[in-house]
Design a protein around this motif. Sequence first.
Motif, PDB file in Angstrom:
ATOM      1  N   LEU A 104       0.830  -1.216   0.000  1.00  0.00           N
ATOM      2  CA  LEU A 104       0.000   0.000   0.000  1.00  0.00           C
ATOM      3  C   LEU A 104       0.861   1.261   0.000  1.00  0.00           C
ATOM      4  CD1 LEU A 104      -2.913  -0.953   2.432  1.00  0.00           C
ATOM      5  CD2 LEU A 104      -3.020  -0.645  -0.041  1.00  0.00           C
ATOM      6  N   VAL A 105       1.963   1.259   0.767  1.00  0.00           N
ATOM      7  CA  VAL A 105       2.859   2.409   0.802  1.00  0.00           C
ATOM      8  C   VAL A 105       3.502   2.605  -0.570  1.00  0.00           C
ATOM      9  CG1 VAL A 105       5.048   3.278   1.748  1.00  0.00           C
ATOM     10  CG2 VAL A 105       3.300   2.351   3.274  1.00  0.00           C
ATOM     11  N   LEU A 106       3.960   1.509  -1.184  1.00  0.00           N
ATOM     12  CA  LEU A 106       4.554   1.607  -2.523  1.00  0.00           C
ATOM     13  C   LEU A 106       3.510   2.062  -3.557  1.00  0.00           C
ATOM     14  CD1 LEU A 106       6.892  -1.513  -2.616  1.00  0.00           C
ATOM     15  CD2 LEU A 106       7.552   0.894  -2.495  1.00  0.00           C
ATOM     16  N   ALA A 107       2.300   1.551  -3.467  1.00  0.00           N
ATOM     17  CA  ALA A 107       1.232   1.952  -4.391  1.00  0.00           C
ATOM     18  C   ALA A 107       0.921   3.445  -4.218  1.00  0.00           C
ATOM     19  CB  ALA A 107      -0.013   1.113  -4.173  1.00  0.00           C
ATOM     20  N   ALA A 108       0.838   3.900  -2.983  1.00  0.00           N
ATOM     21  CA  ALA A 108       0.579   5.325  -2.721  1.00  0.00           C
ATOM     22  C   ALA A 108       1.725   6.175  -3.253  1.00  0.00           C
ATOM     23  CB  ALA A 108       0.379   5.559  -1.223  1.00  0.00           C
ATOM     24  N   GLY A 109       2.963   5.694  -3.074  1.00  0.00           N
ATOM     25  CA  GLY A 109       4.128   6.412  -3.611  1.00  0.00           C
ATOM     26  C   GLY A 109       4.070   6.474  -5.132  1.00  0.00           C
ATOM     27  N   GLY A 110       3.669   5.365  -5.777  1.00  0.00           N
ATOM     28  CA  GLY A 110       3.537   5.349  -7.245  1.00  0.00           C
ATOM     29  C   GLY A 110       2.480   6.328  -7.727  1.00  0.00           C
ATOM     30  N   VAL A 111       1.345   6.364  -7.045  1.00  0.00           N
ATOM     31  CA  VAL A 111       0.276   7.313  -7.404  1.00  0.00           C
ATOM     32  C   VAL A 111       0.767   8.736  -7.213  1.00  0.00           C
ATOM     33  CG1 VAL A 111      -2.004   8.163  -6.712  1.00  0.00           C
ATOM     34  CG2 VAL A 111      -1.620   5.699  -6.979  1.00  0.00           C
ATOM     35  N   LEU A 112       1.444   8.996  -6.097  1.00  0.00           N
ATOM     36  CA  LEU A 112       1.966  10.337  -5.840  1.00  0.00           C
ATOM     37  C   LEU A 112       2.986  10.731  -6.909  1.00  0.00           C
ATOM     38  CD1 LEU A 112       2.004  12.772  -3.940  1.00  0.00           C
ATOM     39  CD2 LEU A 112       3.830  11.648  -2.666  1.00  0.00           C
ATOM     40  N   TRP A 113       3.879   9.814  -7.284  1.00  0.00           N
ATOM     41  CA  TRP A 113       4.860  10.093  -8.339  1.00  0.00           C
ATOM     42  C   TRP A 113       4.144  10.409  -9.658  1.00  0.00           C
ATOM     43  CZ3 TRP A 113       5.842   8.062 -13.105  1.00  0.00           C
ATOM     44  CH2 TRP A 113       7.017   8.503 -13.734  1.00  0.00           C
ATOM     45  N   VAL A 144       1.106  11.581 -10.106  1.00  0.00           N
ATOM     46  CA  VAL A 144       0.442  12.886 -10.007  1.00  0.00           C
ATOM     47  C   VAL A 144       1.454  14.009 -10.187  1.00  0.00           C
ATOM     48  CG1 VAL A 144      -0.744  14.464  -8.420  1.00  0.00           C
ATOM     49  CG2 VAL A 144      -1.531  12.097  -8.652  1.00  0.00           C
ATOM     50  N   LEU A 145       2.612  13.877  -9.565  1.00  0.00           N
ATOM     51  CA  LEU A 145       3.616  14.938  -9.638  1.00  0.00           C
ATOM     52  C   LEU A 145       4.336  14.981 -10.984  1.00  0.00           C
ATOM     53  CD1 LEU A 145       5.198  14.675  -6.071  1.00  0.00           C
ATOM     54  CD2 LEU A 145       3.562  16.379  -6.911  1.00  0.00           C
ATOM     55  N   ASN A 146       4.597  13.824 -11.582  1.00  0.00           N
ATOM     56  CA  ASN A 146       5.389  13.781 -12.806  1.00  0.00           C
ATOM     57  C   ASN A 146       4.568  13.498 -14.070  1.00  0.00           C
ATOM     58  OD1 ASN A 146       7.972  14.221 -11.600  1.00  0.00           O
ATOM     59  ND2 ASN A 146       7.770  12.190 -10.701  1.00  0.00           N
ATOM     60  N   GLY A 147       3.568  12.701 -13.943  1.00  0.00           N
ATOM     61  CA  GLY A 147       2.798  12.297 -15.122  1.00  0.00           C
ATOM     62  C   GLY A 147       1.700  13.278 -15.506  1.00  0.00           C
ATOM     63  N   MET A 148       1.081  13.905 -14.560  1.00  0.00           N
ATOM     64  CA  MET A 148      -0.036  14.811 -14.857  1.00  0.00           C
ATOM     65  C   MET A 148       0.387  16.013 -15.695  1.00  0.00           C
ATOM     66  SD  MET A 148      -2.769  13.394 -14.025  1.00  0.00           S
ATOM     67  CE  MET A 148      -3.955  14.702 -14.190  1.00  0.00           C
ATOM     68  N   PRO A 149       1.531  16.644 -15.423  1.00  0.00           N
ATOM     69  CA  PRO A 149       1.929  17.739 -16.324  1.00  0.00           C
ATOM     70  C   PRO A 149       2.063  17.262 -17.772  1.00  0.00           C
ATOM     71  CG  PRO A 149       3.222  17.828 -14.309  1.00  0.00           C
ATOM     72  CD  PRO A 149       2.437  16.548 -14.270  1.00  0.00           C
ATOM     73  N   TYR A 150       2.570  16.056 -17.951  1.00  0.00           N
ATOM     74  CA  TYR A 150       2.691  15.493 -19.302  1.00  0.00           C
ATOM     75  C   TYR A 150       1.307  15.297 -19.924  1.00  0.00           C
ATOM     76  CZ  TYR A 150       3.684  12.172 -23.014  1.00  0.00           C
ATOM     77  OH  TYR A 150       3.749  11.549 -24.220  1.00  0.00           O
ATOM     78  N   ILE A 151       0.391  14.746 -19.161  1.00  0.00           N
ATOM     79  CA  ILE A 151      -0.978  14.530 -19.656  1.00  0.00           C
ATOM     80  C   ILE A 151      -1.650  15.870 -19.937  1.00  0.00           C
ATOM     81  CG2 ILE A 151      -3.272  13.714 -18.970  1.00  0.00           C
ATOM     82  CD1 ILE A 151      -1.822  11.342 -17.633  1.00  0.00           C
ATOM     83  N   ASN A 152      -1.441  16.849 -19.055  1.00  0.00           N
ATOM     84  CA  ASN A 152      -2.018  18.189 -19.287  1.00  0.00           C
ATOM     85  C   ASN A 152      -1.457  18.814 -20.563  1.00  0.00           C
ATOM     86  OD1 ASN A 152      -3.705  18.168 -17.080  1.00  0.00           O
ATOM     87  ND2 ASN A 152      -2.215  19.141 -15.729  1.00  0.00           N
TER      88      ASN A 152
END
Length: 181
Positions: free
Chosen positions: A17-26, A28-36
């Motif tokens: 769960l901690v790793l999954a949350a870290g992946g989601v956080l990563w 959001v921080l790195n992938g969303m600007p690309y998607i935007n």
Amino acid sequence: MNKLWTNLKSWYGVLFLVLAAGGVLWFVLNGMPYINKLRENWEAQRLQAQWEKPYREDTYGGKTPEETYDMFLDALRKGDTTLASKYFIIEKKNDWEKTLEEYKKQSLLANFVKELEDTRKIWKKSEKSTDLTASFKYEVLIEKGSKATIDGQEVEIPAGNYINESVFTKYPSGVWKIEGL
């Protein structure tokens, strides 16, 4: 031993769960600007296509500037000011339709056509013409000064030699449009 194994299993779950949350956080921080950025590019292309649509679909005009000019003159000779105005670029079409209709009401259309025909005979293609724009220069001699009303304002036109220009633009549809006379 069973209890230890059960505790380890639950720690693996927490770790997962901690790793999954870290992946989601990563993401959001790195992938969303690309998607935007992708979304912004898509939106810009959609708006560009929407803006260009009237230019791609406009088929009034000839395959050369001279052909467009001749088509324009033919429409004026027939008194069809609506058709004649369609040979102008989209931004100037409505203004020219009003102007030509006013010429028609004041019985000035025949004189205007004659003036344009005479102009066509003395055209000289400008050096600044390209594959997408064409410019034709001609000289006009005004022997006697006069006054004209342009857009509701009286303008004095002094006598003299004037160099004028007829400018054409090629549309994405492949037809040439009149930008200015």
